[in-house]
Design a protein around this motif. Structure first.
Motif, PDB file in Angstrom:
ATOM      1  N   LEU A 332       5.259   3.369   1.154  1.00  0.00           N
ATOM      2  CA  LEU A 332       5.268   2.950   2.558  1.00  0.00           C
ATOM      3  C   LEU A 332       3.837   2.874   3.112  1.00  0.00           C
ATOM      4  O   LEU A 332       3.440   1.893   3.746  1.00  0.00           O
ATOM      5  CB  LEU A 332       6.122   3.970   3.324  1.00  0.00           C
ATOM      6  CG  LEU A 332       6.608   3.664   4.729  1.00  0.00           C
ATOM      7  CD1 LEU A 332       7.748   4.606   5.093  1.00  0.00           C
ATOM      8  CD2 LEU A 332       5.523   3.763   5.748  1.00  0.00           C
ATOM      9  N   VAL A 333       3.054   3.891   2.831  1.00  0.00           N
ATOM     10  CA  VAL A 333       1.717   3.973   3.432  1.00  0.00           C
ATOM     11  C   VAL A 333       0.754   2.960   2.796  1.00  0.00           C
ATOM     12  O   VAL A 333      -0.058   2.336   3.488  1.00  0.00           O
ATOM     13  CB  VAL A 333       1.196   5.430   3.315  1.00  0.00           C
ATOM     14  CG1 VAL A 333      -0.225   5.540   3.833  1.00  0.00           C
ATOM     15  CG2 VAL A 333       2.114   6.367   4.089  1.00  0.00           C
ATOM     16  N   TYR A 334       0.876   2.751   1.486  1.00  0.00           N
ATOM     17  CA  TYR A 334      -0.037   1.811   0.810  1.00  0.00           C
ATOM     18  C   TYR A 334       0.316   0.351   1.105  1.00  0.00           C
ATOM     19  O   TYR A 334      -0.484  -0.547   0.837  1.00  0.00           O
ATOM     20  CB  TYR A 334      -0.045   2.073  -0.710  1.00  0.00           C
ATOM     21  CG  TYR A 334      -0.966   3.212  -1.099  1.00  0.00           C
ATOM     22  CD1 TYR A 334      -0.665   4.522  -0.728  1.00  0.00           C
ATOM     23  CD2 TYR A 334      -2.145   2.996  -1.807  1.00  0.00           C
ATOM     24  CE1 TYR A 334      -1.503   5.568  -1.069  1.00  0.00           C
ATOM     25  CE2 TYR A 334      -2.995   4.049  -2.143  1.00  0.00           C
ATOM     26  CZ  TYR A 334      -2.664   5.325  -1.780  1.00  0.00           C
ATOM     27  OH  TYR A 334      -3.499   6.363  -2.100  1.00  0.00           O
ATOM     28  N   THR A 335       1.498   0.116   1.641  1.00  0.00           N
ATOM     29  CA  THR A 335       1.861  -1.254   2.039  1.00  0.00           C
ATOM     30  C   THR A 335       1.002  -1.743   3.206  1.00  0.00           C
ATOM     31  O   THR A 335       0.664  -2.931   3.289  1.00  0.00           O
ATOM     32  CB  THR A 335       3.353  -1.280   2.460  1.00  0.00           C
ATOM     33  OG1 THR A 335       4.135  -0.915   1.325  1.00  0.00           O
ATOM     34  CG2 THR A 335       3.790  -2.645   2.943  1.00  0.00           C
ATOM     35  N   ILE A 336       0.650  -0.822   4.088  1.00  0.00           N
ATOM     36  CA  ILE A 336      -0.022  -1.203   5.347  1.00  0.00           C
ATOM     37  C   ILE A 336      -1.326  -1.984   5.095  1.00  0.00           C
ATOM     38  O   ILE A 336      -1.501  -3.073   5.629  1.00  0.00           O
ATOM     39  CB  ILE A 336      -0.309   0.052   6.226  1.00  0.00           C
ATOM     40  CG1 ILE A 336       0.951   0.902   6.402  1.00  0.00           C
ATOM     41  CG2 ILE A 336      -0.983  -0.312   7.541  1.00  0.00           C
ATOM     42  CD1 ILE A 336       1.987   0.377   7.329  1.00  0.00           C
ATOM     43  N   PRO A 337      -2.256  -1.445   4.288  1.00  0.00           N
ATOM     44  CA  PRO A 337      -3.503  -2.209   4.085  1.00  0.00           C
ATOM     45  C   PRO A 337      -3.260  -3.554   3.410  1.00  0.00           C
ATOM     46  O   PRO A 337      -4.005  -4.506   3.658  1.00  0.00           O
ATOM     47  CB  PRO A 337      -4.359  -1.292   3.202  1.00  0.00           C
ATOM     48  CG  PRO A 337      -3.458  -0.225   2.700  1.00  0.00           C
ATOM     49  CD  PRO A 337      -2.321  -0.114   3.646  1.00  0.00           C
ATOM     50  N   LEU A 338      -2.220  -3.647   2.585  1.00  0.00           N
ATOM     51  CA  LEU A 338      -1.949  -4.923   1.912  1.00  0.00           C
ATOM     52  C   LEU A 338      -1.425  -5.955   2.912  1.00  0.00           C
ATOM     53  O   LEU A 338      -1.751  -7.148   2.825  1.00  0.00           O
ATOM     54  CB  LEU A 338      -0.971  -4.711   0.754  1.00  0.00           C
ATOM     55  CG  LEU A 338      -1.479  -3.745  -0.332  1.00  0.00           C
ATOM     56  CD1 LEU A 338      -0.435  -3.555  -1.423  1.00  0.00           C
ATOM     57  CD2 LEU A 338      -2.805  -4.227  -0.935  1.00  0.00           C
ATOM     58  N   GLN A 339      -0.651  -5.504   3.881  1.00  0.00           N
ATOM     59  CA  GLN A 339      -0.211  -6.417   4.956  1.00  0.00           C
ATOM     60  C   GLN A 339      -1.416  -6.898   5.761  1.00  0.00           C
ATOM     61  O   GLN A 339      -1.554  -8.094   6.061  1.00  0.00           O
ATOM     62  CB  GLN A 339       0.750  -5.690   5.919  1.00  0.00           C
ATOM     63  CG  GLN A 339       2.065  -5.242   5.303  1.00  0.00           C
ATOM     64  CD  GLN A 339       2.849  -4.309   6.223  1.00  0.00           C
ATOM     65  OE1 GLN A 339       2.294  -3.708   7.162  1.00  0.00           O
ATOM     66  NE2 GLN A 339       4.142  -4.158   5.960  1.00  0.00           N
ATOM     67  N   LEU A 340      -2.291  -5.944   6.100  1.00  0.00           N
ATOM     68  CA  LEU A 340      -3.475  -6.300   6.903  1.00  0.00           C
ATOM     69  C   LEU A 340      -4.379  -7.262   6.135  1.00  0.00           C
ATOM     70  O   LEU A 340      -4.942  -8.190   6.716  1.00  0.00           O
ATOM     71  CB  LEU A 340      -4.261  -5.030   7.279  1.00  0.00           C
ATOM     72  CG  LEU A 340      -3.619  -4.151   8.353  1.00  0.00           C
ATOM     73  CD1 LEU A 340      -4.308  -2.787   8.403  1.00  0.00           C
ATOM     74  CD2 LEU A 340      -3.678  -4.834   9.721  1.00  0.00           C
TER      75      LEU A 340
END
Ligand code: M6R
Length: 366
Positions: A332-340
């Protein structure tokens, strides 16, 4: 409305800590996860479950892949995951006492709905929809449902629906694990130290936005990219690659690190950016070895990790420091930078971020 944000996608990315809080809260009763959030018959139907089959499309399918790791590692029961568009075109054998799970933001995806209808006919033990729209066909036609509380998602690229699906899968895995010998103290620890803290870890990841924007500048003129992850982070590499191709139109592939030698390593040279999700944990050393192989071929590495001290940074190896979280929460947390990253590259390329070419938000035809 988009409010202060230039695009719905950015707004929805930044809404994720709230969406996660809002999704967790109805599942808690007196600080403990309460399975009645799935429906009145939840306890009875879950009692007999001996296996799980997940079906979904696109980003929701990637959530399903994470779900398999969670269900098998926490509940210790077998779990299959398949593209909903493929499932009914083979002759699936229905194992006894199998819970059929569909995941969908919209609840109206034609292939996912067709898979659910097929499963009902085929005699699965029970069906569960994890969905963001309470009034959707998927929810209406399933025995049980878990509603993600992400709020309306307007951007075609799915963001907050995905991370709330991951939270939902953590919760459902614990409901199944309870019946299969998971120590109640372990459940309490996961609930209190991971799930209830998820929103803070998401905020910490969102704080990397400026640094991600600098990485995006280095990707904007590329035509190819490679995403790597291992174990439960492999689906996150797939999701990072899907986000990038969907809105930036840069060709992106994802591989488990251990597969590089079996073909994709041939693509790696100084023109190939490689984005790696490498949290500490049991596969960290393996991943580190895979990244050394890439570095030795001149690839330009961008590494997301909570162990930055384990990498020597240079022009060809840039490290973004992530918060340290438990393995169940890392996807869940590592998804965030990839979305950005996908967002910034898309904006820099002048694309229509919220409405990428050739795509629809809800795919209601096969
Ligand atoms: O509404 P659903 O979750 O069922 O949609 C499934 C896919 O169409 C969807 O996740 C798609 O892959 C997204 N546009 C990806 O960002």
């Amino acid at each position: 409305s988009k409010g202060e944000y230039p695009h719905y996608m950015l707004k929805e990315i930044f809404e994720q800590s709230t969406a996660i809080r809002q999704t967790l809260s109805p599942a808690l009763s007196n600080d403990r996860l309460d399975e009645s959030c799935l429906g009145d018959s939840a306890s009875t139907l879950l009692d007999g479950v001996k296996a799980v089959q997940i079906c979904a499309c696109g980003t929701s399918y990637h959530a399903g892949m994470v779900g398999r790791y969670l269900i098998e590692s926490l509940a210790k029961i077998p779990c299959g995951v398949e593209h909903a568009s493929e499932f009914r075109y083979r002759s699936p054998v229905v194992p006894a006492n199998t819970l059929f799970v569909v995941l969908s933001q919209s609840g109206e995806t034609a292939d996912t709905l067709a898979a659910l209808r097929y499963a009902r006919e085929a005699g699965y033990h029970a069906t569960l929809a994890i969905c963001n729209v309470g009034s959707s066909s998927l929810v209406r036609e399933s025995d049980l449902s878990f509603l993600t509380q992400a709020g309306p998602e307007i951007g075609v690229a799915s963001t907050k629906a995905f991370t709330t699906q991951l939270l939902a899968l953590n919760i459902v895995s614990l409901f199944l694990a309870r019946r299969n010998g998971l120590d109640p103290q372990v459940e309490a620890d996961i609930t209190n130290t991971s799930l209830k803290q998820a929103c803070f870890a998401v905020d910490a990841a969102l704080a990397l936005d400026d640094k991600i924007s600098e990485v995006a500048e280095q990707l904007v003129d590329r035509e190819h990219s490679l995403f790597l992850g291992r174990g439960v982070m492999y689906p996150i590499a797939l999701e990072g690659a899907l986000k990038l191709k969907e809105i930036s139109y840069i060709h992106a592939e994802a591989y488990p690190g251990g597969e590089l030698k079996h073909g994709p390593l041939a693509l790696v040279d100084e023109n190939m950016p490689i984005i790696a999700a490498a949290p500490g944990g049991k596969l960290f050393a393996k991943m580190q070895g895979n990244l050394q192989e890439v570095a030795a071929r001149g690839g330009q590495l961008f590494i997301l990790t909570d162990k930055p001290e384990e990498f020597s940074t240079s022009h060809d190896c840039q490290v973004l420091t992530m918060p340290t979280v438990d393995e169940v929460l890392a996807p869940l947390v590592y998804t965030i930078p990839l979305q950005l990253l996908a967002y910034h590259v898309s904006v820099m390329r002048g694309n229509n971020v919220d409405q990428p070419r050739n795509l629809a938000k809800s795919v209601t035809v096969e």
